[in-house]
Design a protein around this motif. Sequence first.
Motif, mmCIF file in Angstrom:
data_model
loop_
_atom_site.group_PDB
_atom_site.id
_atom_site.type_symbol
_atom_site.label_atom_id
_atom_site.label_comp_id
_atom_site.label_asym_id
_atom_site.label_seq_id
_atom_site.Cartn_x
_atom_site.Cartn_y
_atom_site.Cartn_z
ATOM 1 N N ALA A 38 -69.713 -82.806 3.369
ATOM 2 C CA ALA A 38 -68.475 -82.730 2.599
ATOM 3 C C ALA A 38 -67.700 -84.035 2.696
ATOM 4 O O ALA A 38 -67.935 -84.860 3.579
ATOM 5 C CB ALA A 38 -67.619 -81.565 3.100
ATOM 6 N N GLY A 39 -66.749 -84.224 1.776
ATOM 7 C CA GLY A 39 -65.902 -85.405 1.776
ATOM 8 C C GLY A 39 -64.594 -85.169 2.514
ATOM 9 O O GLY A 39 -64.273 -84.050 2.930
ATOM 10 N N TYR A 40 -63.798 -86.248 2.651
ATOM 11 C CA TYR A 40 -62.563 -86.182 3.430
ATOM 12 C C TYR A 40 -61.605 -87.275 2.965
ATOM 13 O O TYR A 40 -62.026 -88.368 2.572
ATOM 14 C CB TYR A 40 -62.866 -86.370 4.916
ATOM 15 N N ARG A 41 -60.295 -86.975 3.010
ATOM 16 C CA ARG A 41 -59.261 -87.992 2.787
ATOM 17 C C ARG A 41 -58.172 -87.839 3.833
ATOM 18 O O ARG A 41 -57.646 -86.742 4.044
ATOM 19 C CB ARG A 41 -58.619 -87.857 1.396
ATOM 20 N N SER A 42 -57.815 -88.935 4.491
ATOM 21 C CA SER A 42 -56.724 -88.927 5.470
ATOM 22 C C SER A 42 -55.376 -88.968 4.760
ATOM 23 O O SER A 42 -55.256 -89.440 3.626
ATOM 24 C CB SER A 42 -56.815 -90.146 6.395
ATOM 25 N N ASP A 43 -54.355 -88.515 5.480
ATOM 26 C CA ASP A 43 -52.977 -88.717 5.064
ATOM 27 C C ASP A 43 -52.567 -90.113 5.527
ATOM 28 O O ASP A 43 -52.366 -90.348 6.718
ATOM 29 C CB ASP A 43 -52.071 -87.654 5.692
ATOM 30 N N MET A 44 -52.454 -91.046 4.579
ATOM 31 C CA MET A 44 -52.192 -92.431 4.940
ATOM 32 C C MET A 44 -50.759 -92.667 5.400
ATOM 33 O O MET A 44 -50.400 -93.791 5.755
ATOM 34 C CB MET A 44 -52.557 -93.357 3.785
ATOM 35 N N THR A 45 -49.943 -91.595 5.414
ATOM 36 C CA THR A 45 -48.589 -91.715 5.963
ATOM 37 C C THR A 45 -48.523 -91.246 7.411
ATOM 38 O O THR A 45 -47.433 -91.246 8.005
ATOM 39 C CB THR A 45 -47.582 -90.906 5.119
ATOM 40 N N ASP A 46 -49.644 -90.845 7.999
ATOM 41 C CA ASP A 46 -49.655 -90.439 9.393
ATOM 42 C C ASP A 46 -49.169 -91.593 10.263
ATOM 43 O O ASP A 46 -49.559 -92.757 10.054
ATOM 44 C CB ASP A 46 -51.080 -90.029 9.800
ATOM 45 N N GLY A 83 -69.694 -90.755 3.747
ATOM 46 C CA GLY A 83 -69.806 -90.820 5.196
ATOM 47 C C GLY A 83 -69.403 -89.489 5.805
ATOM 48 O O GLY A 83 -68.905 -88.591 5.113
ATOM 49 N N PRO A 84 -69.574 -89.359 7.115
ATOM 50 C CA PRO A 84 -69.362 -88.074 7.789
ATOM 51 C C PRO A 84 -67.959 -87.874 8.347
ATOM 52 O O PRO A 84 -67.786 -87.212 9.364
ATOM 53 C CB PRO A 84 -70.396 -88.121 8.904
ATOM 54 N N MET A 85 -66.942 -88.467 7.706
ATOM 55 C CA MET A 85 -65.586 -88.300 8.222
ATOM 56 C C MET A 85 -65.189 -86.842 8.362
ATOM 57 O O MET A 85 -64.492 -86.463 9.313
ATOM 58 C CB MET A 85 -64.579 -89.007 7.303
ATOM 59 N N ASN A 86 -65.621 -86.010 7.437
ATOM 60 C CA ASN A 86 -65.200 -84.613 7.478
ATOM 61 C C ASN A 86 -65.704 -83.912 8.732
ATOM 62 O O ASN A 86 -65.004 -83.068 9.295
ATOM 63 C CB ASN A 86 -65.675 -83.867 6.232
ATOM 64 N N TYR A 87 -66.921 -84.249 9.189
ATOM 65 C CA TYR A 87 -67.420 -83.680 10.447
ATOM 66 C C TYR A 87 -66.478 -84.022 11.598
ATOM 67 O O TYR A 87 -66.148 -83.175 12.441
ATOM 68 C CB TYR A 87 -68.815 -84.224 10.773
ATOM 69 N N HIS A 140 -77.190 -83.437 11.956
ATOM 70 C CA HIS A 140 -76.913 -82.891 13.297
ATOM 71 C C HIS A 140 -75.652 -83.464 13.940
ATOM 72 O O HIS A 140 -75.354 -83.097 15.079
ATOM 73 C CB HIS A 140 -78.103 -83.087 14.247
ATOM 74 N N LEU A 141 -74.894 -84.320 13.241
ATOM 75 C CA LEU A 141 -73.649 -84.791 13.852
ATOM 76 C C LEU A 141 -72.690 -83.627 14.059
ATOM 77 O O LEU A 141 -71.998 -83.568 15.082
ATOM 78 C CB LEU A 141 -72.988 -85.865 12.979
ATOM 79 N N ASP A 142 -72.647 -82.695 13.116
ATOM 80 C CA ASP A 142 -71.790 -81.519 13.299
ATOM 81 C C ASP A 142 -72.260 -80.692 14.493
ATOM 82 O O ASP A 142 -71.443 -80.142 15.245
ATOM 83 C CB ASP A 142 -71.744 -80.672 12.026
ATOM 84 N N ASP A 143 -73.573 -80.621 14.711
ATOM 85 C CA ASP A 143 -74.090 -79.903 15.880
ATOM 86 C C ASP A 143 -73.686 -80.607 17.175
ATOM 87 O O ASP A 143 -73.335 -79.957 18.173
ATOM 88 C CB ASP A 143 -75.616 -79.795 15.802
ATOM 89 N N TYR A 144 -73.750 -81.922 17.167
ATOM 90 C CA TYR A 144 -73.322 -82.672 18.348
ATOM 91 C C TYR A 144 -71.842 -82.441 18.649
ATOM 92 O O TYR A 144 -71.441 -82.269 19.808
ATOM 93 C CB TYR A 144 -73.579 -84.167 18.153
ATOM 94 N N PHE A 145 -71.013 -82.445 17.615
ATOM 95 C CA PHE A 145 -69.586 -82.194 17.836
ATOM 96 C C PHE A 145 -69.365 -80.808 18.442
ATOM 97 O O PHE A 145 -68.506 -80.628 19.316
ATOM 98 C CB PHE A 145 -68.805 -82.334 16.531
ATOM 99 N N LYS A 146 -70.133 -79.827 17.994
ATOM 100 C CA LYS A 146 -69.998 -78.483 18.555
ATOM 101 C C LYS A 146 -70.434 -78.458 20.024
ATOM 102 O O LYS A 146 -69.861 -77.729 20.836
ATOM 103 C CB LYS A 146 -70.835 -77.496 17.737
ATOM 104 N N PHE A 200 -63.302 -84.937 11.432
ATOM 105 C CA PHE A 200 -61.980 -84.324 11.291
ATOM 106 C C PHE A 200 -62.028 -82.837 11.650
ATOM 107 O O PHE A 200 -61.134 -82.330 12.335
ATOM 108 C CB PHE A 200 -61.454 -84.500 9.873
ATOM 109 N N GLU A 201 -63.046 -82.137 11.201
ATOM 110 C CA GLU A 201 -63.151 -80.710 11.506
ATOM 111 C C GLU A 201 -63.245 -80.473 13.004
ATOM 112 O O GLU A 201 -62.755 -79.463 13.514
ATOM 113 C CB GLU A 201 -64.369 -80.115 10.793
#
Length: 442
Positions: free
Chosen positions: A354-362, A390-394, A150-156, A396-397
Amino acid sequence: MTTARDTYLDLLKELVAIPSVSAKREHLPEAAKRIAQALTELGGETTVDDSYFAPLVISQFKSHKADAKTLIIYNHYDVQPAEPFDLWDSDPWTLTERNGHLYGRGVDDDKGNLTARLTALAEYLDEHDRQLPVNILFVIEGSEETASQHLDDYFKKHPEIQGDLIIWESESKDQNDRPIISGGNKGIVTFNLKSKTAGIDLHSSLAAVVNSAAWRLSQALASFFDQDGHILVPHFYDQVRKPNQREKALIAALPETKNDFIKKNQIEAPLLADKRGTDWKQALYFEPTLNIEGITTGYQGAGVKTVLPAEATAKVEARLVPGMDPDDTLKAISDHLAAKGFQDIQVEKTLGQAGYRSDMTDPEIKRVIRLSQESSGKEPIVMPSSAGTGPMNYAFEATHAPIVALGIGYPGTLDHAPNENIHLKDYDENVRFVKAILESYQ
Protein backbone atom coordinates in the motif's frame (compact mmCIF):
# COMPACT_ATOMS: atom_id res chain seq x y z
CA MET A 1 44.97 9.50 9.92
CA THR A 2 41.89 7.63 8.73
CA THR A 3 38.72 9.72 9.01
CA ALA A 4 35.13 8.52 9.44
CA ARG A 5 34.53 9.64 5.86
CA ASP A 6 37.37 7.40 4.63
CA THR A 7 36.14 4.47 6.71
CA TYR A 8 32.62 4.54 5.33
CA LEU A 9 33.62 5.30 1.75
CA ASP A 10 35.70 2.12 2.02
CA LEU A 11 32.59 0.38 3.36
CA LEU A 12 30.61 1.75 0.40
CA LYS A 13 33.22 0.28 -1.92
CA GLU A 14 32.76 -3.10 -0.24
CA LEU A 15 28.98 -2.90 -0.40
CA VAL A 16 28.90 -1.90 -4.07
CA ALA A 17 31.08 -4.93 -4.78
CA ILE A 18 28.38 -7.19 -3.29
CA PRO A 19 25.77 -7.73 -6.07
CA SER A 20 22.87 -7.93 -3.63
CA VAL A 21 20.08 -8.14 -6.21
CA SER A 22 16.86 -9.05 -4.44
CA ALA A 23 15.09 -9.86 -7.72
CA LYS A 24 17.58 -12.72 -8.11
CA ARG A 25 17.80 -13.39 -4.34
CA GLU A 26 21.56 -13.22 -4.59
CA HIS A 27 24.17 -12.14 -2.00
CA LEU A 28 21.60 -10.72 0.43
CA PRO A 29 22.93 -12.43 3.61
CA GLU A 30 26.45 -11.37 2.64
CA ALA A 31 25.45 -7.70 2.44
CA ALA A 32 23.42 -7.88 5.67
CA LYS A 33 26.35 -9.46 7.53
CA ARG A 34 28.81 -6.79 6.39
CA ILE A 35 26.44 -3.95 7.37
CA ALA A 36 25.78 -5.54 10.76
CA GLN A 37 29.52 -5.82 11.34
CA ALA A 38 29.97 -2.09 10.57
CA LEU A 39 27.14 -1.10 12.92
CA THR A 40 28.50 -3.24 15.72
CA GLU A 41 31.97 -1.78 15.29
CA LEU A 42 30.45 1.69 15.55
CA GLY A 43 28.89 0.73 18.89
CA GLY A 44 25.40 -0.40 17.99
CA GLU A 45 23.52 -3.25 19.66
CA THR A 46 22.94 -5.18 16.47
CA THR A 47 20.65 -8.03 15.47
CA VAL A 48 20.40 -9.82 12.12
CA ASP A 49 17.06 -11.55 11.70
CA ASP A 50 17.25 -14.02 8.81
CA SER A 51 13.78 -15.52 9.20
CA TYR A 52 13.09 -14.78 5.52
CA PHE A 53 15.15 -14.73 2.35
CA ALA A 54 16.28 -11.11 2.87
CA PRO A 55 17.72 -10.67 6.39
CA LEU A 56 16.71 -7.62 8.41
CA VAL A 57 19.43 -5.70 10.24
CA ILE A 58 18.42 -3.84 13.42
CA SER A 59 20.93 -1.78 15.37
CA GLN A 60 20.29 0.47 18.37
CA PHE A 61 22.42 3.35 19.60
CA LYS A 62 21.20 4.56 23.00
CA SER A 63 21.22 8.12 24.22
CA HIS A 64 22.66 9.17 27.55
CA LYS A 65 19.39 11.05 28.20
CA ALA A 66 16.64 9.12 29.99
CA ASP A 67 13.88 11.05 28.21
CA ALA A 68 15.49 11.06 24.77
CA LYS A 69 13.42 10.74 21.64
CA THR A 70 14.11 7.99 19.13
CA LEU A 71 15.02 8.39 15.47
CA ILE A 72 14.43 5.36 13.25
CA ILE A 73 16.76 5.38 10.25
CA TYR A 74 15.47 3.18 7.44
CA ASN A 75 17.64 1.99 4.56
CA HIS A 76 17.93 -1.02 2.31
CA TYR A 77 20.94 -2.95 1.01
CA ASP A 78 19.38 -4.65 -2.01
CA VAL A 79 19.79 -3.20 -5.47
CA GLN A 80 18.31 -3.47 -8.93
CA PRO A 81 19.99 -5.72 -11.51
CA ALA A 82 22.86 -3.99 -13.32
CA GLU A 83 21.99 -5.23 -16.82
CA PRO A 84 22.57 -4.21 -19.57
CA PHE A 85 26.26 -4.30 -18.67
CA ASP A 86 27.45 -2.93 -22.01
CA LEU A 87 25.82 0.44 -21.28
CA TRP A 88 27.99 1.03 -18.20
CA ASP A 89 31.12 3.13 -18.61
CA SER A 90 32.77 1.20 -15.76
CA ASP A 91 32.12 -2.06 -13.91
CA PRO A 92 28.81 -1.62 -12.01
CA TRP A 93 30.14 -3.69 -9.09
CA THR A 94 33.27 -1.56 -8.64
CA LEU A 95 32.95 1.82 -6.94
CA THR A 96 34.59 4.21 -9.41
CA GLU A 97 35.41 7.90 -8.95
CA ARG A 98 35.42 10.17 -12.00
CA ASN A 99 35.28 13.96 -12.12
CA GLY A 100 33.82 14.40 -8.65
CA HIS A 101 31.27 11.61 -9.08
CA LEU A 102 31.05 8.11 -7.64
CA TYR A 103 29.68 5.41 -9.97
CA GLY A 104 28.36 1.93 -9.19
CA ARG A 105 25.15 0.00 -8.71
CA GLY A 106 23.60 1.06 -5.42
CA VAL A 107 25.85 4.08 -4.93
CA ASP A 108 22.70 6.17 -4.49
CA ASP A 109 19.92 3.59 -4.16
CA ASP A 110 20.62 2.85 -1.41
CA LYS A 111 24.05 1.93 -0.14
CA GLY A 112 25.52 5.42 -0.43
CA ASN A 113 22.69 6.89 1.60
CA LEU A 114 23.38 4.34 4.33
CA THR A 115 27.14 5.01 4.48
CA ALA A 116 26.55 8.78 4.51
CA ARG A 117 24.36 8.32 7.59
CA LEU A 118 26.92 6.10 9.25
CA THR A 119 29.55 8.75 8.55
CA ALA A 120 27.38 11.42 10.16
CA LEU A 121 26.78 9.28 13.24
CA ALA A 122 30.46 8.34 13.57
CA GLU A 123 31.57 11.97 13.29
CA TYR A 124 28.97 13.06 15.84
CA LEU A 125 30.06 10.39 18.32
CA ASP A 126 33.71 11.35 17.87
CA GLU A 127 32.95 15.04 18.41
CA HIS A 128 30.69 14.54 21.46
CA ASP A 129 32.56 12.00 23.58
CA ARG A 130 30.35 9.13 22.34
CA GLN A 131 27.25 10.80 23.84
CA LEU A 132 24.02 10.94 21.83
CA PRO A 133 21.12 13.31 22.57
CA VAL A 134 18.68 11.01 20.80
CA ASN A 135 18.25 7.26 20.52
CA ILE A 136 18.96 5.95 17.03
CA LEU A 137 17.49 2.75 15.67
CA PHE A 138 18.71 1.54 12.27
CA VAL A 139 16.29 -0.69 10.36
CA ILE A 140 17.89 -1.99 7.17
CA GLU A 141 16.08 -4.43 4.90
CA GLY A 142 17.03 -6.41 1.81
CA SER A 143 13.92 -6.59 -0.37
CA GLU A 144 12.93 -2.97 -1.02
CA GLU A 145 13.49 -3.36 -4.75
CA THR A 146 11.06 -6.29 -4.78
CA ALA A 147 8.19 -4.65 -2.87
CA SER A 148 9.72 -5.24 0.59
CA GLN A 149 8.59 -8.84 0.86
CA HIS A 150 8.21 -9.90 4.51
CA LEU A 151 9.05 -6.43 5.87
CA ASP A 152 5.59 -6.35 7.45
CA ASP A 153 6.32 -9.76 8.98
CA TYR A 154 9.60 -8.47 10.38
CA PHE A 155 7.84 -5.48 11.93
CA LYS A 156 5.36 -7.84 13.59
CA LYS A 157 8.25 -9.92 14.97
CA HIS A 158 9.98 -6.83 16.34
CA PRO A 159 7.45 -4.62 18.13
CA GLU A 160 10.41 -2.90 19.81
CA ILE A 161 10.87 -0.93 16.57
CA GLN A 162 9.24 2.28 17.74
CA GLY A 163 10.25 5.91 17.42
CA ASP A 164 9.28 9.57 17.14
CA LEU A 165 10.46 10.13 13.56
CA ILE A 166 11.54 7.89 10.70
CA ILE A 167 14.32 9.16 8.42
CA TRP A 168 13.60 7.39 5.15
CA GLU A 169 16.05 5.85 2.74
CA SER A 170 16.76 8.49 0.09
CA GLU A 171 15.84 11.63 -1.79
CA SER A 172 17.69 14.05 -4.02
CA LYS A 173 18.25 17.61 -5.12
CA ASP A 174 16.44 19.27 -8.01
CA GLN A 175 17.98 20.76 -11.12
CA ASN A 176 18.60 24.03 -9.24
CA ASP A 177 20.55 22.26 -6.46
CA ARG A 178 17.71 22.66 -3.97
CA PRO A 179 17.28 19.74 -1.55
CA ILE A 180 14.05 17.79 -1.78
CA ILE A 181 12.27 16.64 1.39
CA SER A 182 9.41 14.20 0.83
CA GLY A 183 6.99 12.37 3.06
CA GLY A 184 5.26 9.66 1.12
CA ASN A 185 5.23 7.25 -1.79
CA LYS A 186 2.81 5.26 -3.86
CA GLY A 187 2.00 1.63 -3.30
CA ILE A 188 1.97 -1.02 -5.98
CA VAL A 189 0.45 -4.29 -7.07
CA THR A 190 2.17 -6.23 -9.84
CA PHE A 191 0.70 -9.17 -11.67
CA ASN A 192 1.03 -11.39 -14.73
CA LEU A 193 -1.69 -11.92 -17.31
CA LYS A 194 -1.58 -15.03 -19.50
CA SER A 195 -3.59 -16.01 -22.54
CA LYS A 196 -3.55 -19.50 -24.02
CA THR A 197 -5.58 -20.28 -27.13
CA ALA A 198 -4.00 -23.55 -28.32
CA GLY A 199 -1.75 -26.36 -27.15
CA ILE A 200 0.94 -25.48 -29.70
CA ASP A 201 1.89 -22.57 -31.92
CA LEU A 202 -0.10 -22.85 -35.15
CA HIS A 203 0.44 -21.99 -38.81
CA SER A 204 -0.66 -18.39 -39.28
CA SER A 205 -3.01 -19.37 -42.12
CA LEU A 206 -5.33 -20.59 -39.35
CA ALA A 207 -5.83 -16.97 -38.22
CA ALA A 208 -8.93 -16.97 -40.39
CA VAL A 209 -10.65 -19.17 -37.82
CA VAL A 210 -8.45 -19.20 -34.69
CA ASN A 211 -7.81 -16.26 -32.39
CA SER A 212 -4.14 -16.07 -31.44
CA ALA A 213 -3.13 -15.67 -27.82
CA ALA A 214 -1.36 -12.45 -28.81
CA TRP A 215 -4.58 -10.87 -30.11
CA ARG A 216 -6.59 -12.19 -27.19
CA LEU A 217 -4.23 -10.72 -24.62
CA SER A 218 -3.96 -7.44 -26.54
CA GLN A 219 -7.75 -7.10 -26.56
CA ALA A 220 -7.90 -7.74 -22.81
CA LEU A 221 -5.22 -5.14 -22.13
CA ALA A 222 -6.91 -2.60 -24.38
CA SER A 223 -10.09 -2.92 -22.32
CA PHE A 224 -8.33 -1.29 -19.37
CA PHE A 225 -8.11 2.19 -20.90
CA ASP A 226 -9.94 4.72 -22.98
CA GLN A 227 -8.12 6.64 -25.72
CA ASP A 228 -6.96 9.28 -23.23
CA GLY A 229 -5.43 6.76 -20.85
CA HIS A 230 -8.20 6.98 -18.25
CA ILE A 231 -8.54 3.66 -16.45
CA LEU A 232 -11.89 2.04 -17.22
CA VAL A 233 -11.79 -0.70 -14.57
CA PRO A 234 -14.95 -0.31 -12.43
CA HIS A 235 -14.22 0.58 -8.78
CA PHE A 236 -10.52 1.17 -9.55
CA TYR A 237 -10.69 4.68 -8.10
CA ASP A 238 -13.15 3.95 -5.27
CA GLN A 239 -10.55 3.80 -2.47
CA VAL A 240 -8.41 6.72 -3.63
CA ARG A 241 -7.71 9.17 -0.79
CA LYS A 242 -7.84 12.63 -2.29
CA PRO A 243 -5.02 15.06 -1.42
CA ASN A 244 -5.89 17.97 0.84
CA GLN A 245 -5.39 21.60 -0.18
CA ARG A 246 -1.96 21.89 1.43
CA GLU A 247 -0.75 18.76 -0.35
CA LYS A 248 -2.05 20.08 -3.66
CA ALA A 249 -0.35 23.42 -3.05
CA LEU A 250 2.99 21.78 -2.26
CA ILE A 251 2.92 19.87 -5.52
CA ALA A 252 1.76 22.90 -7.50
CA ALA A 253 4.73 24.84 -6.11
CA LEU A 254 7.30 22.35 -7.45
CA PRO A 255 9.60 24.34 -9.75
CA GLU A 256 9.85 21.76 -12.53
CA THR A 257 7.94 22.84 -15.62
CA LYS A 258 6.16 20.60 -18.08
CA ASN A 259 8.83 21.30 -20.68
CA ASP A 260 11.54 20.37 -18.14
CA PHE A 261 9.73 17.11 -17.45
CA ILE A 262 9.35 16.29 -21.16
CA LYS A 263 12.98 17.10 -21.93
CA LYS A 264 14.38 15.22 -18.94
CA ASN A 265 12.46 12.06 -19.81
CA GLN A 266 12.87 12.38 -23.59
CA ILE A 267 9.12 12.07 -24.06
CA GLU A 268 7.89 12.08 -27.65
CA ALA A 269 4.19 11.23 -27.19
CA PRO A 270 1.52 13.68 -25.93
CA LEU A 271 1.16 13.66 -22.14
CA LEU A 272 -1.91 11.73 -21.00
CA ALA A 273 -2.71 14.51 -18.54
CA ASP A 274 -2.97 16.96 -21.44
CA LYS A 275 -5.27 14.61 -23.33
CA ARG A 276 -7.49 14.35 -20.24
CA GLY A 277 -7.32 18.07 -19.52
CA THR A 278 -5.78 17.55 -16.06
CA ASP A 279 -2.73 19.05 -14.39
CA TRP A 280 0.33 16.90 -15.05
CA LYS A 281 1.91 17.45 -11.62
CA GLN A 282 -1.25 16.59 -9.71
CA ALA A 283 -1.70 13.48 -11.86
CA LEU A 284 1.91 12.35 -11.41
CA TYR A 285 1.85 12.51 -7.62
CA PHE A 286 -1.78 11.89 -6.67
CA GLU A 287 -3.31 9.57 -9.29
CA PRO A 288 -3.00 5.78 -9.49
CA THR A 289 -1.66 4.14 -12.62
CA LEU A 290 -2.09 0.97 -14.61
CA ASN A 291 0.96 0.15 -16.72
CA ILE A 292 2.08 -2.67 -19.02
CA GLU A 293 5.69 -3.48 -18.12
CA GLY A 294 6.22 -5.94 -20.94
CA ILE A 295 4.58 -8.42 -23.31
CA THR A 296 6.01 -11.74 -24.45
CA THR A 297 4.51 -13.78 -27.28
CA GLY A 298 5.24 -15.34 -30.64
CA TYR A 299 8.40 -15.33 -32.72
CA GLN A 300 11.08 -12.75 -31.87
CA GLY A 301 13.98 -13.96 -34.00
CA ALA A 302 15.47 -12.65 -37.23
CA GLY A 303 13.47 -12.71 -40.42
CA VAL A 304 9.89 -13.96 -40.74
CA LYS A 305 8.14 -16.90 -39.16
CA THR A 306 4.48 -17.17 -40.06
CA VAL A 307 3.18 -18.40 -36.72
CA LEU A 308 -0.04 -17.98 -34.77
CA PRO A 309 1.10 -17.78 -31.11
CA ALA A 310 -0.55 -20.21 -28.71
CA GLU A 311 0.48 -18.31 -25.57
CA ALA A 312 1.00 -14.70 -24.61
CA THR A 313 1.95 -13.17 -21.27
CA ALA A 314 2.07 -9.61 -19.97
CA LYS A 315 3.67 -8.17 -16.86
CA VAL A 316 1.41 -5.43 -15.51
CA GLU A 317 1.57 -3.05 -12.55
CA ALA A 318 -0.79 -0.65 -10.81
CA ARG A 319 0.78 2.16 -8.78
CA LEU A 320 -1.49 2.84 -5.83
CA VAL A 321 -2.13 6.05 -3.93
CA PRO A 322 -2.96 6.05 -0.21
CA GLY A 323 -6.27 4.38 0.56
CA MET A 324 -5.96 1.74 -2.16
CA ASP A 325 -5.55 -1.87 -1.07
CA PRO A 326 -3.40 -4.01 -3.41
CA ASP A 327 -5.65 -7.07 -3.21
CA ASP A 328 -8.86 -5.07 -3.65
CA THR A 329 -7.34 -3.36 -6.67
CA LEU A 330 -6.32 -6.64 -8.25
CA LYS A 331 -9.78 -8.09 -7.61
CA ALA A 332 -11.35 -5.11 -9.39
CA ILE A 333 -9.08 -5.78 -12.37
CA SER A 334 -9.92 -9.51 -12.37
CA ASP A 335 -13.65 -8.77 -12.10
CA HIS A 336 -13.36 -6.32 -14.99
CA LEU A 337 -11.72 -8.94 -17.22
CA ALA A 338 -14.43 -11.45 -16.40
CA ALA A 339 -17.21 -8.92 -17.06
CA LYS A 340 -15.68 -8.10 -20.45
CA GLY A 341 -15.65 -11.78 -21.45
CA PHE A 342 -12.01 -12.47 -20.72
CA GLN A 343 -12.58 -15.17 -18.11
CA ASP A 344 -9.90 -17.25 -19.86
CA ILE A 345 -7.16 -14.74 -19.09
CA GLN A 346 -5.16 -16.01 -16.11
CA VAL A 347 -4.30 -13.43 -13.42
CA GLU A 348 -1.32 -14.10 -11.14
CA LYS A 349 -0.33 -11.63 -8.41
CA THR A 350 3.42 -11.21 -7.98
CA LEU A 351 3.95 -8.30 -5.52
CA GLY A 352 1.90 -5.77 -3.59
CA GLN A 353 2.10 -3.01 -0.97
CA ALA A 354 0.00 0.00 0.00
CA GLY A 355 0.95 3.67 -0.35
CA TYR A 356 1.44 6.33 2.32
CA ARG A 357 1.57 10.13 2.77
CA SER A 358 2.96 11.92 5.82
CA ASP A 359 1.46 15.02 7.37
CA MET A 360 4.14 17.52 6.37
CA THR A 361 3.03 19.86 9.17
CA ASP A 362 4.11 17.38 11.86
CA PRO A 363 6.55 19.13 14.27
CA GLU A 364 9.27 16.51 13.74
CA ILE A 365 9.06 16.89 9.96
CA LYS A 366 9.04 20.68 10.25
CA ARG A 367 12.25 20.35 12.28
CA VAL A 368 13.88 18.50 9.37
CA ILE A 369 12.64 21.05 6.84
CA ARG A 370 14.05 23.92 8.91
CA LEU A 371 17.40 22.17 9.36
CA SER A 372 17.61 21.43 5.65
CA GLN A 373 17.40 25.13 4.87
CA GLU A 374 19.91 26.04 7.57
CA SER A 375 22.32 23.32 6.46
CA SER A 376 22.14 23.95 2.70
CA GLY A 377 21.41 27.67 2.66
CA LYS A 378 18.58 26.97 0.22
CA GLU A 379 14.86 26.61 0.80
CA PRO A 380 14.06 22.93 0.34
CA ILE A 381 11.38 21.62 -1.96
CA VAL A 382 8.78 19.91 0.21
CA MET A 383 6.71 17.11 -1.33
CA PRO A 384 3.96 15.19 0.48
CA SER A 385 4.69 12.21 -1.76
CA SER A 386 7.02 10.99 -4.45
CA ALA A 387 5.73 9.44 -7.64
CA GLY A 388 7.59 6.22 -6.92
CA THR A 389 6.87 3.24 -4.70
CA GLY A 390 8.22 2.13 -1.34
CA PRO A 391 7.24 0.42 1.91
CA MET A 392 6.53 3.53 4.00
CA ASN A 393 3.07 2.25 4.86
CA TYR A 394 4.53 -0.88 6.50
CA ALA A 395 6.71 1.33 8.70
CA PHE A 396 3.87 3.69 9.58
CA GLU A 397 1.44 0.89 10.44
CA ALA A 398 4.04 -0.59 12.80
CA THR A 399 5.19 2.63 14.47
CA HIS A 400 2.68 5.43 13.72
CA ALA A 401 5.69 7.74 13.51
CA PRO A 402 5.90 10.49 10.88
CA ILE A 403 8.19 9.68 7.96
CA VAL A 404 10.46 12.02 6.03
CA ALA A 405 12.84 11.19 3.19
CA LEU A 406 16.14 12.95 2.48
CA GLY A 407 19.17 11.83 0.55
CA ILE A 408 22.23 12.22 -1.64
CA GLY A 409 20.82 12.04 -5.17
CA TYR A 410 20.57 14.65 -7.93
CA PRO A 411 18.65 14.77 -11.26
CA GLY A 412 21.39 12.84 -13.10
CA THR A 413 21.78 10.07 -10.55
CA LEU A 414 20.30 7.40 -12.86
CA ASP A 415 18.86 5.14 -10.18
CA HIS A 416 18.04 1.67 -11.56
CA ALA A 417 19.84 2.55 -14.83
CA PRO A 418 23.38 2.05 -16.15
CA ASN A 419 25.94 4.50 -14.76
CA GLU A 420 24.14 5.14 -11.47
CA ASN A 421 26.11 7.88 -9.76
CA ILE A 422 26.24 10.62 -7.13
CA HIS A 423 28.12 13.89 -6.68
CA LEU A 424 30.69 13.56 -3.91
CA LYS A 425 29.81 17.11 -2.81
CA ASP A 426 26.16 16.08 -2.35
CA TYR A 427 27.30 13.10 -0.30
CA ASP A 428 29.35 15.34 1.97
CA GLU A 429 26.55 17.90 2.28
CA ASN A 430 24.15 15.14 3.31
CA VAL A 431 26.56 14.01 6.02
CA ARG A 432 26.52 17.54 7.45
CA PHE A 433 22.71 17.66 7.22
CA VAL A 434 22.25 14.38 9.13
CA LYS A 435 24.69 15.62 11.80
CA ALA A 436 22.63 18.80 12.11
CA ILE A 437 19.53 16.67 12.72
CA LEU A 438 21.31 14.82 15.54
CA GLU A 439 22.59 18.05 17.06
CA SER A 440 19.08 19.56 17.05
CA TYR A 441 18.06 17.14 19.83
CA GLN A 442 20.68 18.37 22.30
